[in-house]
Design a protein around this motif. Sequence first.
Motif, PDB file in Angstrom:
ATOM      1  N   ASP A 146       0.831  -1.206   0.000  1.00 26.36           N
ATOM      2  CA  ASP A 146       0.000   0.000   0.000  1.00 26.36           C
ATOM      3  C   ASP A 146       0.867   1.259   0.000  1.00 26.36           C
ATOM      4  O   ASP A 146       0.588   2.228  -0.710  1.00 26.36           O
ATOM      5  CB  ASP A 146      -0.918   0.032   1.236  1.00 26.36           C
ATOM      6  N   ALA A 147       1.942   1.217   0.810  1.00 28.06           N
ATOM      7  CA  ALA A 147       2.813   2.402   0.917  1.00 28.06           C
ATOM      8  C   ALA A 147       3.508   2.699  -0.406  1.00 28.06           C
ATOM      9  O   ALA A 147       3.775   3.870  -0.721  1.00 28.06           O
ATOM     10  CB  ALA A 147       3.851   2.189   2.023  1.00 28.06           C
ATOM     11  N   ASN A 188       2.058   5.310  -2.454  1.00 32.57           N
ATOM     12  CA  ASN A 188       2.143   6.721  -2.055  1.00 32.57           C
ATOM     13  C   ASN A 188       3.504   7.342  -2.344  1.00 32.57           C
ATOM     14  O   ASN A 188       3.818   8.404  -1.817  1.00 32.57           O
ATOM     15  CB  ASN A 188       1.867   6.845  -0.547  1.00 32.57           C
ATOM     16  N   TYR A 228       1.678   1.841  12.591  1.00 36.38           N
ATOM     17  CA  TYR A 228       2.295   1.923  11.277  1.00 36.38           C
ATOM     18  C   TYR A 228       2.010   3.285  10.657  1.00 36.38           C
ATOM     19  O   TYR A 228       0.886   3.731  10.597  1.00 36.38           O
ATOM     20  CB  TYR A 228       1.702   0.802  10.418  1.00 36.38           C
ATOM     21  N   ASN A 251       2.028   5.088   7.370  1.00 36.18           N
ATOM     22  CA  ASN A 251       2.096   4.837   5.927  1.00 36.18           C
ATOM     23  C   ASN A 251       2.862   5.940   5.194  1.00 36.18           C
ATOM     24  O   ASN A 251       3.696   5.667   4.338  1.00 36.18           O
ATOM     25  CB  ASN A 251       0.666   4.724   5.380  1.00 36.18           C
ATOM     26  N   GLN A 252       2.610   7.193   5.568  1.00 34.45           N
ATOM     27  CA  GLN A 252       3.263   8.307   4.872  1.00 34.45           C
ATOM     28  C   GLN A 252       4.758   8.331   5.160  1.00 34.45           C
ATOM     29  O   GLN A 252       5.570   8.574   4.276  1.00 34.45           O
ATOM     30  CB  GLN A 252       2.612   9.637   5.283  1.00 34.45           C
ATOM     31  N   LEU A 263       6.574   5.779   5.856  1.00 32.46           N
ATOM     32  CA  LEU A 263       7.163   4.673   5.094  1.00 32.46           C
ATOM     33  C   LEU A 263       7.298   5.056   3.618  1.00 32.46           C
ATOM     34  O   LEU A 263       8.315   4.767   2.984  1.00 32.46           O
ATOM     35  CB  LEU A 263       6.299   3.419   5.250  1.00 32.46           C
ATOM     36  N   ALA A 264       6.300   5.747   3.095  1.00 31.30           N
ATOM     37  CA  ALA A 264       6.378   6.172   1.683  1.00 31.30           C
ATOM     38  C   ALA A 264       7.567   7.107   1.483  1.00 31.30           C
ATOM     39  O   ALA A 264       8.273   7.025   0.472  1.00 31.30           O
ATOM     40  CB  ALA A 264       5.077   6.862   1.274  1.00 31.30           C
TER      41      ALA A 264
END
Lengths: 219, 184
Positions: free
Chosen positions: A14-15, A18, B114, B116-117, B119-120
């Motif tokens: 999912d990441a 982004n 977690y 997400n941003q 990790l991105a």
Amino acid sequence: MRADKIRAAELLFDAIGNIDDRIIQEAQTAPTRKPVEKRKSFTAIIALAATLTLIASVFAATLIAKIVDSLNSAPDEGHLEDYGNASVETNASLSQTLLDAESSAIVIVEENDIDFFDGKTKIVWKQSGESDYRMVTLRSQADAAKLGKELKNQKQQIAPEDTESPECEVWITFGDGTVISPYLKTSAGNIGYAELFEYSPEIEPDADLTDLINDLISD
Amino acid sequence: MEDYQIVDLYWSRSENAIAQTEQKYGRMLTSISVSLVPTVQDAEECVSDTYLAAWNSMPDERPVYLGAYLSKIVRRLSINKYRSSHTAKRGGVGELVEELTDCIPSDYSLETEYDNQRLAEALNRFLLSLDEQKRYIFIRRYYYSDAVIDIARQIRASEGKVKTVLFRVRSALRKFLEEEGFAI
């Protein structure tokens, strides 16, 4: 535990959705080599060719001088016969060693015939372009342990990034599904599972490993 | 038509915006979705929903890279569709996720919240540290969901070489995530 790992990988997947737009946009077209790199490669090839020519000339001149010296100092015919049998000692590569190997222990198989889960360690190799594989099953657990130890002891001589695939591809299968190649650094990413994966060499198997494999596949 | 011109059409509420988007990006969007969802019908639905989402988001948004912007929408919609579907499908999201388990550090913990941003952003740094070809191969596989054989054709390399690069990049990513302190 396995489910947790899959869940974590899903979050990673999912990441990836982004990441920066520029990286995504860049991957809409396949990368091309820059002309400057081609020029560099061309220059490198010319330099290499010149160096090899020079080395070959020096080698030929030295060889001729030695032969002339020997003829002058050893005139009898019996002695001269030895010169024809003289050989230059070289360290054969693993690839070449396997291509030259002849032994009754070697069997010719297709990939489907290889049992990856029979608990036996095997050395498998294939000449580039051929479809058949050659395989030797190690006779004992001690041999398998010796091979495993030597693989860990490899001096990891790094192969240049653009190294061509060797003439002969080699894999070790451990009988529990895992497959590695001595041409790759042993790491999680370089271990295959129940298949003989293709690869580009990362390292050169060292002389000790080459000698050991040669012993193991001999009668 | 250039991306900014298509975006202008969205901003002026011209229905031609969707026709132009479809003409320029329809194939790419369908290709992404088809490789993720169980059926072609699902993919067509995701692509239509992507146009609708773009229509609803512009204005206010003005994407510079329209292709990347749309691909993010269709990817997200397709993943959601896959997860809401109970149909088992060989390949698709499942296969890609399975491959990505190689990147998960062994001592990970799901109890850690977690981000997400974050990790991105770490992924951006990691990907920019790779050379262009490795980055291309990774993105084509795990973002665009291309088959290995298709990537090999695109870069005129063997399938084996692409698999080897993917092995190495996954391994490097795992190490990178450990070093960055990600307990995924």
